[in-house]
Design an enzyme around this catalytic site. Structure first.
Site, PDB file in Angstrom:
ATOM      1  N   ASP A 265       0.872  -1.176   0.000  1.00 45.47           N
ATOM      2  CA  ASP A 265       0.000   0.000   0.000  1.00 45.47           C
ATOM      3  C   ASP A 265       0.907   1.223   0.000  1.00 45.47           C
ATOM      4  O   ASP A 265       1.674   1.437   0.954  1.00 45.47           O
ATOM      5  CB  ASP A 265      -0.885   0.022   1.250  1.00 45.47           C
ATOM      6  CG  ASP A 265      -1.991  -1.017   1.190  1.00 45.47           C
ATOM      7  OD1 ASP A 265      -2.372  -1.414   0.080  1.00 45.47           O
ATOM      8  OD2 ASP A 265      -2.464  -1.435   2.262  1.00 45.47           O
TER       9      ASP A 265
ATOM     10  N   ASP B  37     -13.534  -3.240  -1.253  1.00 45.17           N
ATOM     11  CA  ASP B  37     -13.344  -2.927   0.159  1.00 45.17           C
ATOM     12  C   ASP B  37     -14.716  -2.994   0.820  1.00 45.17           C
ATOM     13  O   ASP B  37     -15.579  -2.146   0.560  1.00 45.17           O
ATOM     14  CB  ASP B  37     -12.742  -1.531   0.333  1.00 45.17           C
ATOM     15  CG  ASP B  37     -11.340  -1.433  -0.249  1.00 45.17           C
ATOM     16  OD1 ASP B  37     -10.658  -2.469  -0.326  1.00 45.17           O
ATOM     17  OD2 ASP B  37     -10.923  -0.317  -0.624  1.00 45.17           O
TER      18      ASP B  37
END
Length: 275
Positions: free
Chosen positions: A11, A130
């Site tokens: 990330d 998500d």
């Protein structure tokens, strides 16, 4: 049973690898190029690079970082964050990515999945989801905060237990996660990257119920993300959650376990893995 995969996740925020808890409280985990090279040497099966603030900041994925990462790895590389068009997909593939991942852009324009799959093949297209568990009363009071037109047929009202979030987990959509994954696979997604926002960074295990619900509904590979804290959690996601691959960050970035240890443990549990 097909060979399962271990996928470290990078990330990236402002050029640095970060890791947080429930998508917030980010801390620095290192340089993306150095970490990518490290995981390549460690024997990771694939690598995922997510520019987690590209969509929320309204900018494109950092092409230069992707190019430098791709030169250091000889395993499949998936890139996501800030990819909004077929041309963006082309740029990422030409920069060294093997697959691209859509999240916010797919919600804004679901047909983008179909157009991209038609141009480059389903095998190149990953849709990242998500998902956050919702309270029962939220199903009736939820308002679409995404700013995009949402098909009412995939609304969370009177629906499943998980809602899709976008912009790096910053905005709710009112979209039912289970209905959404069915739609995106019909449009041409060749793989799903499913992150439980509730479990992310907690290191208490993946959301097995979420993985099971999704795996029952689709025939494309499902990557489990969010919650790995020990090596048994990786095994649980595959054996109990029916995932095809496990993505992890914290347990690898901060030296708790190595890729080799993870693969050996999974092998001992009877999971087919490339040692």
């Amino acid at each position: 049973m097909l060979t399962k995969r271990i996928i470290p996740c990078l990330d990236v925020d402002q050029g640095k690898v970060v890791k947080g808890v429930n998508f917030v409280n980010l801390r620095n985990a290192g340089d993306p190029v150095e970490l990518a090279s490290f995981y390549n040497e460690q024997g990771a099966d694939e690598l995922v690079f997510l520019d987690i603030t590209a969509s929320s900041d309204g900018r494109n994925t950092m092409v230069d970082v992707v190019q430098r990462v791709s030169k250091e790895v000889f395993i499949p590389l998936t890139v996501g964050g800030g990819i909004r068009s077929v041309n963006d997909v082309r740029v990422m593939l030409e920069s060294g990515a093997d697959k691209v991942s859509f999240n916010t852009a797919a919600v804004a324009d679901p047909d983008l999945i179909k157009r991209s799959a038609n141009h480059f093949g389903n095998q190149c297209i990953v849709v990242a989801v998500d998902a956050r568990r919702i309270e029962a009363e939220s199903k009736f009071s939820a308002q679409d905060q995404s700013g995009f037109h949402i098909n009412p047929d995939i609304s969370i009202k009177n629906s499943s237990e998980w809602e899709v979030f976008i912009y790096g987990g910053r905005k709710r959509t009112g979209i039912d996660a289970i209905k959404w994954i069915q739609l995106v696979t019909q449009l041409g997604a060749g793989e799903l990257l499913v992150t439980s926002m509730d479990s992310d960074g907690m290191q208490n295990g993946y959301d097995i119920n979420l993985l099971n619900e999704i795996s029952k509904k689709v025939s494309v590979p499902v990557i489990a993300s969010g919650g790995a804290g020990n090596l048994d959690h990786l095994c649980d996601a595959i054996i109990e959650g029916n995932a095809d691959a496990v993505l992890a960050a914290s347990i690898f970035h901060f030296g708790k376990y190595t890729i080799k240890q993870a693969k050996q443990h999974m092998h001992e549990k009877g999971i087919p893995i490339r040692l």
